[in-house]
Design an enzyme around this catalytic site. Sequence first.
Site, mmCIF file in Angstrom:
data_model
loop_
_atom_site.group_PDB
_atom_site.id
_atom_site.type_symbol
_atom_site.label_atom_id
_atom_site.label_comp_id
_atom_site.label_asym_id
_atom_site.label_seq_id
_atom_site.Cartn_x
_atom_site.Cartn_y
_atom_site.Cartn_z
ATOM 1 N N HIS A 6 5.381 -1.503 8.457
ATOM 2 C CA HIS A 6 5.418 -1.562 6.998
ATOM 3 C C HIS A 6 6.673 -2.310 6.602
ATOM 4 C CE1 HIS A 6 1.884 0.894 6.222
ATOM 5 N NE2 HIS A 6 2.253 1.667 7.231
ATOM 6 N N PHE A 8 7.695 -3.961 4.122
ATOM 7 C CA PHE A 8 8.311 -3.662 2.823
ATOM 8 C C PHE A 8 8.712 -2.203 2.762
ATOM 9 C CE2 PHE A 8 9.414 -3.324 -1.468
ATOM 10 C CZ PHE A 8 8.702 -2.281 -2.063
ATOM 11 N N LEU A 142 -1.235 -0.491 -10.378
ATOM 12 C CA LEU A 142 -0.812 -1.656 -9.583
ATOM 13 C C LEU A 142 -2.061 -2.458 -9.240
ATOM 14 C CD1 LEU A 142 1.005 -3.425 -7.809
ATOM 15 C CD2 LEU A 142 0.780 -1.694 -6.012
ATOM 16 N N CYS A 143 -2.077 -3.697 -9.682
ATOM 17 C CA CYS A 143 -3.280 -4.510 -9.488
ATOM 18 C C CYS A 143 -2.895 -5.976 -9.336
ATOM 19 C CB CYS A 143 -4.198 -4.339 -10.689
ATOM 20 S SG CYS A 143 -5.762 -5.220 -10.529
ATOM 21 N N SER A 150 -2.848 -10.524 -0.524
ATOM 22 C CA SER A 150 -2.208 -10.791 0.774
ATOM 23 C C SER A 150 -1.183 -11.922 0.713
ATOM 24 C CB SER A 150 -3.277 -11.101 1.833
ATOM 25 O OG SER A 150 -4.234 -10.055 1.834
ATOM 26 N N LEU A 392 -3.549 9.983 -13.137
ATOM 27 C CA LEU A 392 -4.772 9.366 -13.656
ATOM 28 C C LEU A 392 -5.238 8.195 -12.779
ATOM 29 C CD1 LEU A 392 -3.592 9.332 -17.346
ATOM 30 C CD2 LEU A 392 -5.116 11.013 -16.227
HETATM 31 C C1 LIG Z 1 12.716 4.878 -8.989
HETATM 32 C C2 LIG Z 1 11.354 4.204 -9.523
HETATM 33 C C3 LIG Z 1 10.519 3.652 -8.358
HETATM 34 C C4 LIG Z 1 9.202 3.004 -8.889
HETATM 35 C C5 LIG Z 1 8.372 2.443 -7.769
HETATM 36 C C6 LIG Z 1 7.796 3.568 -6.852
HETATM 37 C C7 LIG Z 1 6.821 2.992 -5.782
HETATM 38 C C8 LIG Z 1 5.466 2.600 -6.412
HETATM 39 C C9 LIG Z 1 4.524 1.992 -5.364
HETATM 40 C C10 LIG Z 1 3.233 1.499 -6.010
HETATM 41 C C11 LIG Z 1 2.301 2.637 -6.371
HETATM 42 C C12 LIG Z 1 1.001 2.140 -6.993
HETATM 43 C C13 LIG Z 1 0.127 3.317 -7.368
HETATM 44 C C14 LIG Z 1 -1.175 2.902 -7.996
HETATM 45 O O1 LIG Z 1 -1.225 1.928 -8.732
HETATM 46 C C15 LIG Z 1 -2.446 3.701 -7.666
HETATM 47 S S1 LIG Z 1 -3.071 3.125 -6.037
HETATM 48 C C16 LIG Z 1 -4.107 1.763 -6.556
HETATM 49 C C17 LIG Z 1 -3.508 0.423 -6.124
HETATM 50 N N1 LIG Z 1 -4.319 -0.671 -6.626
HETATM 51 C C18 LIG Z 1 -5.472 -1.045 -6.035
HETATM 52 O O2 LIG Z 1 -5.873 -0.536 -5.004
HETATM 53 C C19 LIG Z 1 -6.245 -2.136 -6.766
HETATM 54 C C20 LIG Z 1 -6.907 -3.118 -5.809
HETATM 55 N N2 LIG Z 1 -5.933 -3.663 -4.859
HETATM 56 C C21 LIG Z 1 -4.986 -4.554 -5.266
HETATM 57 O O3 LIG Z 1 -4.849 -4.923 -6.426
HETATM 58 C C22 LIG Z 1 -4.028 -5.036 -4.188
HETATM 59 O O4 LIG Z 1 -4.623 -4.835 -2.935
HETATM 60 C C23 LIG Z 1 -2.656 -4.298 -4.214
HETATM 61 C C24 LIG Z 1 -1.912 -4.714 -5.483
HETATM 62 C C25 LIG Z 1 -2.858 -2.793 -4.182
HETATM 63 C C26 LIG Z 1 -1.847 -4.732 -3.000
HETATM 64 O O5 LIG Z 1 -1.701 -6.138 -3.011
HETATM 65 P P1 LIG Z 1 -2.156 -7.013 -1.718
HETATM 66 O O6 LIG Z 1 -2.289 -8.423 -2.142
HETATM 67 O O7 LIG Z 1 -3.322 -6.331 -1.089
HETATM 68 O O8 LIG Z 1 -0.931 -6.843 -0.678
HETATM 69 P P2 LIG Z 1 0.423 -7.695 -0.675
HETATM 70 O O9 LIG Z 1 0.789 -8.126 -2.035
HETATM 71 O O10 LIG Z 1 0.311 -8.763 0.366
HETATM 72 O O11 LIG Z 1 1.505 -6.585 -0.211
HETATM 73 C C27 LIG Z 1 1.272 -5.816 0.964
HETATM 74 C C28 LIG Z 1 2.233 -4.681 0.894
HETATM 75 O O12 LIG Z 1 1.861 -3.825 -0.229
HETATM 76 C C29 LIG Z 1 1.660 -2.506 0.265
HETATM 77 N N3 LIG Z 1 0.618 -1.829 -0.520
HETATM 78 C C30 LIG Z 1 -0.703 -2.079 -0.477
HETATM 79 N N4 LIG Z 1 -1.354 -1.267 -1.328
HETATM 80 C C31 LIG Z 1 -0.399 -0.484 -1.925
HETATM 81 C C32 LIG Z 1 -0.445 0.582 -2.889
HETATM 82 N N5 LIG Z 1 -1.593 1.010 -3.420
HETATM 83 N N6 LIG Z 1 0.737 1.168 -3.256
HETATM 84 C C33 LIG Z 1 1.893 0.762 -2.703
HETATM 85 N N7 LIG Z 1 2.005 -0.226 -1.779
HETATM 86 C C34 LIG Z 1 0.859 -0.837 -1.406
HETATM 87 C C35 LIG Z 1 1.234 -2.680 1.707
HETATM 88 O O13 LIG Z 1 1.454 -1.470 2.418
HETATM 89 C C36 LIG Z 1 2.168 -3.807 2.134
HETATM 90 O O14 LIG Z 1 3.472 -3.313 2.367
HETATM 91 P P3 LIG Z 1 3.971 -3.007 3.883
HETATM 92 O O15 LIG Z 1 3.953 -4.352 4.588
HETATM 93 O O16 LIG Z 1 5.312 -2.382 3.768
HETATM 94 O O17 LIG Z 1 2.930 -2.041 4.433
HETATM 95 C C1 LIG Z 2 -5.550 8.477 -9.037
HETATM 96 N N1 LIG Z 2 -5.311 7.084 -9.474
HETATM 97 C C2 LIG Z 2 -4.008 6.562 -8.953
HETATM 98 C C3 LIG Z 2 -6.459 6.173 -9.262
HETATM 99 C C4 LIG Z 2 -6.774 5.908 -7.819
HETATM 100 N N2 LIG Z 2 -6.204 4.943 -7.077
HETATM 101 N N3 LIG Z 2 -6.753 4.974 -5.817
HETATM 102 C C5 LIG Z 2 -7.683 5.983 -5.752
HETATM 103 C C6 LIG Z 2 -8.511 6.458 -4.735
HETATM 104 C C7 LIG Z 2 -9.355 7.533 -4.995
HETATM 105 C C8 LIG Z 2 -9.350 8.158 -6.270
HETATM 106 C C9 LIG Z 2 -10.197 9.329 -6.560
HETATM 107 C C10 LIG Z 2 -9.593 10.485 -7.057
HETATM 108 C C11 LIG Z 2 -10.372 11.591 -7.352
HETATM 109 C C12 LIG Z 2 -11.753 11.512 -7.132
HETATM 110 F F1 LIG Z 2 -12.507 12.583 -7.393
HETATM 111 C C13 LIG Z 2 -12.381 10.342 -6.651
HETATM 112 C C14 LIG Z 2 -11.580 9.250 -6.350
HETATM 113 O O1 LIG Z 2 -12.078 8.064 -5.866
HETATM 114 C C15 LIG Z 2 -13.487 8.050 -5.573
HETATM 115 C C16 LIG Z 2 -13.737 6.725 -4.863
HETATM 116 N N4 LIG Z 2 -13.654 5.670 -5.861
HETATM 117 C C17 LIG Z 2 -12.658 4.816 -5.927
HETATM 118 C C18 LIG Z 2 -13.003 3.945 -6.960
HETATM 119 N N5 LIG Z 2 -14.182 4.339 -7.487
HETATM 120 C C19 LIG Z 2 -14.586 5.430 -6.798
HETATM 121 C C20 LIG Z 2 -8.535 7.679 -7.283
HETATM 122 C C21 LIG Z 2 -7.712 6.599 -7.018
#
Ligand SMILES: CCCCCCCCCCCCCC(=O)CSCCNC(=O)CCNC(=O)[C@H](O)C(C)(C)COP(=O)(O)OP(=O)(O)OC[C@H]1O[C@@H](n2cnc3c(N)ncnc32)[C@H](O)[C@@H]1OP(=O)(O)O
Ligand SMILES: CN(C)Cc1n[nH]c2ccc(-c3ccc(F)cc3OCCn3ccnc3)cc12
Length: 392
Positions: A6, A8, A142-143, A150, A392
Amino acid sequence: SLEKRHKFWETQPVGQFKDIGDTSLPEGPIERPTTLSEVKQEPYNLPNLYEWVTCDINSEETCQEVYSLLANNYVEDDENMFRFNYSKEFLRWALQPPGYFRSWHIGVRVKSSKKLVAFITGVPARIRARDEVVNMAEINFLCVHKKLRSKRLAPVMIKEVTRRVHLENIWQAAYTAGVILPTPIATCQYWHRSLNPKKLIDVGFSRLGARMTMSRTIKLYKLPESTVTPGFRKMEIHDVPAVTRLLRKYLNDFVVAPDFDENDVEHWLLPKENVVDSYLVESPETHEITDFCSFYTLPSTILGNQNYSILKAAYSYYNVSTKTPLLQLMNDALIVAKRQDYDVFNALDVMQNESFLKELKFGPGDGKLHYYLYNYRIRRSLRPSELGLVLL
Ligand SMILES: CCCCCCCCCCCCCC(=O)CSCCNC(=O)CCNC(=O)[C@H](O)C(C)(C)COP(=O)(O)OP(=O)(O)OC[C@H]1O[C@@H](n2cnc3c(N)ncnc32)[C@H](O)[C@@H]1OP(=O)(O)O
Ligand SMILES: CN(C)Cc1n[nH]c2ccc(-c3ccc(F)cc3OCCn3ccnc3)cc12
């Protein structure tokens, strides 16, 4: 996930996989706060083609852009059959709690076209970890656009929101994700309760059980027309003080939970059409508020189905039972959700949810939701039943 590099996350003040089991590490903040003058004053560098933008979610135009980016590029289930479809009114609610900072609603645009291609948000929250109430940022949404994946954009987004949170003298954060990162404080299972089994089977969300017909399945999930608990009614503004007392007392029992005050309860739990529903039990005799249940509305787009485009889903939020059995209270929640035409009722196995899931005919989902704290170590990972926090 132990052998994975990881690059980062290994640079961040979070629990590292290599430290798992090292009980000599103290619980609490991992890094000390810096002085505000030491915080980087200017934004992180983006690749040349892109620029930062602070998103005013109250602007109809900006809210529409954020809505569309998420609707087309946000979280999908593991089989890429569904994608979250957060509504605009839901986003305005989620991003504007008491004390919110507009500067924590961060977008990335293409300089030439001004197209919004990435987003990340924080909202302030007082979170108690064991006996310590900590001012945190809840990070969400985060999107990165599918076409820009990547390219290591996510770490830049994360560092930028971290910088802006630091500028407000906040040093911890809470977030959840379906992916494993260094290092979960808890890992939860999500469960689904069919309300409209015919549609769920048609879209491939559920499968007809073995030796089950469709009519038998519809009968299995059938719910009464009306709720059964005397005094069960929608929450209203004048209930805020009583609900706050009830909820604060209940959440005290969990290791990690929000420290809600009346303003927070008014924002997060007062019913908002198409966003959040909350009900309570007012004792017909004493008029005391004895129980509470709530769910939020988060539809998913159904990807690639001819007959349906949207899955209407309710997500269990905060529930408290002191007099009405939790099983009965949650069954009433299912009844009102069905009456409001939801297709499915989802719940995590957090708090005391495990006590009703199987009996109310929830089935296990196909993935997990991992909980994380930033710059705050928790001695050992928690059981879902030790978590009193729903993001959420
Ligand atoms: C004191 C205040 C502190 C505030 C900040 C706290 C921390 C908040 C942290 C954020 C919390 C968000 C919570 C939240 O929103 C709820 S989780 C939902 C996250 N969003 C999605 O899944 C949407 C679809 N995916 C994407 O948009 C992209 O795949 C994202 C943007 C997810 C990654 O973009 P990508 O183009 O696919 O990837 P690269 O840019 O090349 O970057 C790769 C690096 O990103 C790491 N990565 C991947 N997914 C992650 C995720 N969900 N959290 C954290 N890190 C994540 C991955 O491990 C790698 O790092 P590593 O090499 O170290 O492993
Ligand atoms: C929490 N909030 C940060 C959004 C979020 N991010 N990543 C996720 C992964 C699972 C769930 C989740 C949480 C509770 C639940 F009952 C079902 C879920 O996902 C079903 C699978 N799914 C994903 C998209 N559409 C359907 C939320 C999230």
